[in-house]
Design an enzyme around this catalytic site. Structure first.
Site, PDB file in Angstrom:
ATOM      1  CB  THR A  66      -0.896   0.027   1.264  1.00  0.00           C
ATOM      2  OG1 THR A  66      -1.540  -1.239   1.403  1.00  0.00           O
ATOM      3  CG2 THR A  66      -1.946   1.114   1.179  1.00  0.00           C
ATOM      4  CB  SER A  77       3.850   4.492   8.160  1.00  0.00           C
ATOM      5  OG  SER A  77       2.760   5.280   8.538  1.00  0.00           O
ATOM      6  CG  HIS A  78       1.087   2.901  11.132  1.00  0.00           C
ATOM      7  ND1 HIS A  78       1.154   3.230   9.798  1.00  0.00           N
ATOM      8  CD2 HIS A  78       0.479   1.711  11.190  1.00  0.00           C
ATOM      9  CE1 HIS A  78       0.596   2.259   9.086  1.00  0.00           C
ATOM     10  NE2 HIS A  78       0.182   1.332   9.901  1.00  0.00           N
ATOM     11  CG  ASP A  92       2.138   8.312  11.202  1.00  0.00           C
ATOM     12  OD1 ASP A  92       2.388   9.508  10.958  1.00  0.00           O
ATOM     13  OD2 ASP A  92       2.160   7.422  10.326  1.00  0.00           O
ATOM     14  CG  ASP A 100       5.267   8.356   7.909  1.00  0.00           C
ATOM     15  OD1 ASP A 100       4.385   8.100   8.755  1.00  0.00           O
ATOM     16  OD2 ASP A 100       5.068   8.250   6.683  1.00  0.00           O
ATOM     17  NE  ARG A 109      -1.383   5.738   9.299  1.00  0.00           N
ATOM     18  CZ  ARG A 109      -1.906   4.529   9.390  1.00  0.00           C
ATOM     19  NH1 ARG A 109      -2.471   4.145  10.512  1.00  0.00           N
ATOM     20  NH2 ARG A 109      -1.866   3.703   8.360  1.00  0.00           N
ATOM     21  CB  SER A 160      -5.957   4.429   8.046  1.00  0.00           C
ATOM     22  OG  SER A 160      -5.680   5.102   6.826  1.00  0.00           O
ATOM     23  CE  LYS A 167      -1.350   8.301   5.764  1.00  0.00           C
ATOM     24  NZ  LYS A 167      -1.461   7.107   4.948  1.00  0.00           N
TER      25      LYS A 167
HETATM   26  C1  G1P Z   1      -2.943   1.335   5.858  1.00  0.00           C
HETATM   27  C2  G1P Z   1      -4.226   2.124   5.863  1.00  0.00           C
HETATM   28  C3  G1P Z   1      -4.315   2.979   4.628  1.00  0.00           C
HETATM   29  C4  G1P Z   1      -3.078   3.859   4.523  1.00  0.00           C
HETATM   30  C5  G1P Z   1      -1.826   3.005   4.613  1.00  0.00           C
HETATM   31  C6  G1P Z   1      -0.572   3.859   4.658  1.00  0.00           C
HETATM   32  O1  G1P Z   1      -2.919   0.489   4.746  1.00  0.00           O
HETATM   33  O2  G1P Z   1      -5.339   1.287   5.966  1.00  0.00           O
HETATM   34  O3  G1P Z   1      -5.481   3.747   4.673  1.00  0.00           O
HETATM   35  O4  G1P Z   1      -3.071   4.571   3.320  1.00  0.00           O
HETATM   36  O5  G1P Z   1      -1.850   2.216   5.787  1.00  0.00           O
HETATM   37  O6  G1P Z   1      -0.541   4.707   5.767  1.00  0.00           O
HETATM   38  P1  G1P Z   1      -3.302  -1.080   4.835  1.00  0.00           P
HETATM   39  O7  G1P Z   1      -2.398  -1.667   5.895  1.00  0.00           O
HETATM   40  O8  G1P Z   1      -4.719  -1.122   5.274  1.00  0.00           O
HETATM   41  O9  G1P Z   1      -3.073  -1.604   3.457  1.00  0.00           O
HETATM   42 ZN    ZN Z   2       2.526   7.299   8.324  1.00  0.00          ZN
END
Ligand code: G1P
Ligand code: ZN
Length: 542
Positions: A17, A112-113, A276, A278, A281, A364, A375
């Site tokens: 993603t 990211s998170h 988060d 990076d 979020r 998310s 974002k």
């Molecule tokens: C998750 C979130 C999605 C976001 C992505 C990156 O992806 O659901 O909305 O864009 O992290 O921050 P997922 O793990 O669901 O594929």
């Molecule tokens: Zn992030």
């Protein structure tokens, strides 16, 4: 002198993603990061002599990969690398730097998170010249290249001093170490009414911002404390740490529980927020009220015109498919186009570039606008502050007013983490196989009106993305969505998204779990979560 290092492909370097995410130990294998970065460089056309932005969220392994990437960029013909001081750039700040300096792209090093540290996660994402994540046709090409790669290019040069802003040369290429915060803070000043926010702060408006020991600390301290005048200490956990202090830098009610508890207490500040790993979020909690990200998107869109950067109004509102339809109601009321895209910020880029949407959001905890192509956590916090300052009202009152005007989309996401991949795949396969037979079936009081697997036709470039999640719609307007995460690094994560709409004459002040109880039961009956996975309760509810 360019050096060619021979290599062989690794399996599994398919970007998910949001880029390639793996355990640090995976990235530490010989040639692993190099293969992926070289695959990016091999795929990107017209890069010779252009600028490349490199920055990360400061997690463990960040500096190592940055030094490697700088040498590789020199060997691959880039003219200049812009790198954030300390190797740090928040994801939205990197997007801004790419756009501001006319770079041809950027490497963002982040997971990211996800947690950081030697046994945790790392990631590399390539962003294109518009500042946004590479679209699928580029990530597909990168993946294809990783499967045949047989060498990577570098130059023989020592590590640079990442901590001192200034200019150095690596293999004939210029490297500029830039202040990570200054450009971003300046951009925020152009979008928001800092004077009005400052005057409310001077009048006693208080807030608490949890930077989760991640990248936003320096940005939040500069903007909230130094420029807007919030008291020192308003930013908590403001020092970026390589392992995020052993925490999960995910701004949700589980991992930012301390902030939540504080915001629900009697002596809560007026406003609470978190970001988060990076910095893309956001978590928004008013005094005594958690604002779901889907609601936040709708409330920001409905009031954005109160900020100078959006005074001319919005061109359109876009949300990811699993995000609640609250924003659609605002779009309808304002006479704006509404777009529903697959999960992942990369799908918003075309809409923003084409001027079809101004504000975008995901359930998310992702919200952003056309100011960058990612974002942006702090942006959302500042827009909230701007709106509350101009309206001179608490977040809770603003939310209640919003529901009274548009109705309320009760919403929750249930995550089942680290399921064995085969079990998760079997569950999704069974759901997909049942889609055609579901309409007309009842689950408790809920009757299915339609069921499908979401596919998206990009209105700008005509590209199609299939298999983006199973949607089950009920006659009453409620909805359940099932999809597997594309960002996890361990087994599979099943995400179940639950949504129930109450119109303006309905129940607007109930507790979410009670309002969703029938949907939760229906999700179990439809998908057999316990049967397939052995799990009887989600790991995380957001
Ligand atoms: C998750 C979130 C999605 C976001 C992505 C990156 O992806 O659901 O909305 O864009 O992290 O921050 P997922 O793990 O669901 O594929
Ligand atoms: Zn992030």
């Amino acid at each position: 002198m360019i050096q060619t290092i021979s290599s062989v492909p690794y399996d599994g370097q398919k970007p998910g993603t949001s880029g390639l995410r793996k355990k640090v130990r995976v990235f530490q294998q010989p040639n692993y990061a190099e293969n992926f970065i070289q695959s990016v460089f091999d795929v990107v056309e017209g890069k010779t002599g252009t600028s490349l932005v490199i920055g990360g969220d400061g997690r463990y392994h960040n500096r190592t990969v940055i030094q490697t990437a700088i040498r590789m960029a020199a060997a691959n013909g880039y003219g200049r690398v812009l790198v954030g001081a300390g190797g740090i750039l928040s994801t939205p700040a990197a997007s801004h730097v790419i756009r501001k300096y006319g770079a041809s792209g950027g490497l963002i090093l982040s997971a990211s998170h996800n947690p950081g540290g030697p046994d945790e996660d790392f990631g590399i994402k390539y962003n294109i010249a518009n500042g946004g994540p590479a679209p699928e046709k580029v990530t597909d090409a990168i993946y294809a290249r990783t499967r045949t790669i047989n060498r990577w290019l570098t130059v023989d040069a020592p590590d640079i001093d990442l901590d001192t802003p200034g200019r150095v040369t690596v293999g004939g290429m210029t490297v500029e170490v830039i202040d990570s915060v200054a450009d971003y803070a300046a951009l925020m000043e152009t979008l928001f009414d800092f004077d009005t926010i400052r005057s409310r702060v001077a009048d006693g408006f208080t807030m608490s911002f949890d930077a989760m020991s991640a990248v936003t600390g320096p940005y939040a301290t500069e903007i909230l404390e130094r420029r807007l005048g919030f008291a020192p200490g308003t930013v908590c956990n403001g020092n970026p740490l390589e392992d995020f202090g052993h925490h999960h830098p995910d701004p949700n009610l589980v991992h930012a529980k301390a902030l939540y508890d504080r915001m629900m207490s009697a002596d809560a500040p007026d406003f609470g927020a978190a970001s988060d790993g990076d910095g893309d979020r956001n978590l928004i909690i008013g005094k005594g009220i958690f604002i779901t990200p889907s609601d936040s998107l709708a409330m920001l869109a409905a009031n954005a015109h109160l900020a100078p950067g959006y005074a001319a109004g919005l061109k359109g509102i876009a949300r990811s498919m699993p995000t609640s339809a609250a924003a659609d109601r605002v779009a309808e009321a304002l006479g704006l186009p509404a777009f529903e895209t697959p999960t992942g910020w990369k799908f918003f880029g075309n809409l923003l570039d084409a001027g079809m949407a101004t504000i975008c959001g995901e359930e998310s905890a992702g919200t952003g606008s056309d100011h960058v192509r990612e974002k942006d956590g702090l942006w959302a916090v500042l827009l909230w502050l701007n709106i509350l300052a101009v309206r001179d009202m608490p977040a809770k009152a603003l939310a209640e007013e919003h529901w009274a005007r548009f109705g309320r989309n009760y919403y929750a996401r249930h995550d089942y983490e680290a399921i064995e991949t085969e079990k998760a795949d079997a569950l999704m396969a069974a759901l997909n196989a049942a889609l055609a037979s579901l309409p007309g079936q009842s689950f408790g009081p809920l009757t299915v009106s339609a069921a499908d697997n979401f596919a998206y036709l990009d209105p700008v470039d005509g590209s199609e993305s299939r298999n983006q999640g199973v949607r089950i719609l009920f006659v009453c307007g409620s909805r359940i969505v099932f999809r597997l995460s594309g960002t996890g690094t361990e087994g599979a994560t099943l995400r179940v998204y639950l949504e129930r709409y109450e119109g303006v004459d309905g129940t607007l002040d109930a507790e979410t779990p009670a309002m969703l109880a029938d949907l939760i039961a229906a999700a179990e009956s439809v998908a057999g979560i316990a049967r397939f996975t052995g799990r009887t309760a989600p790991d995380v509810v957001t």
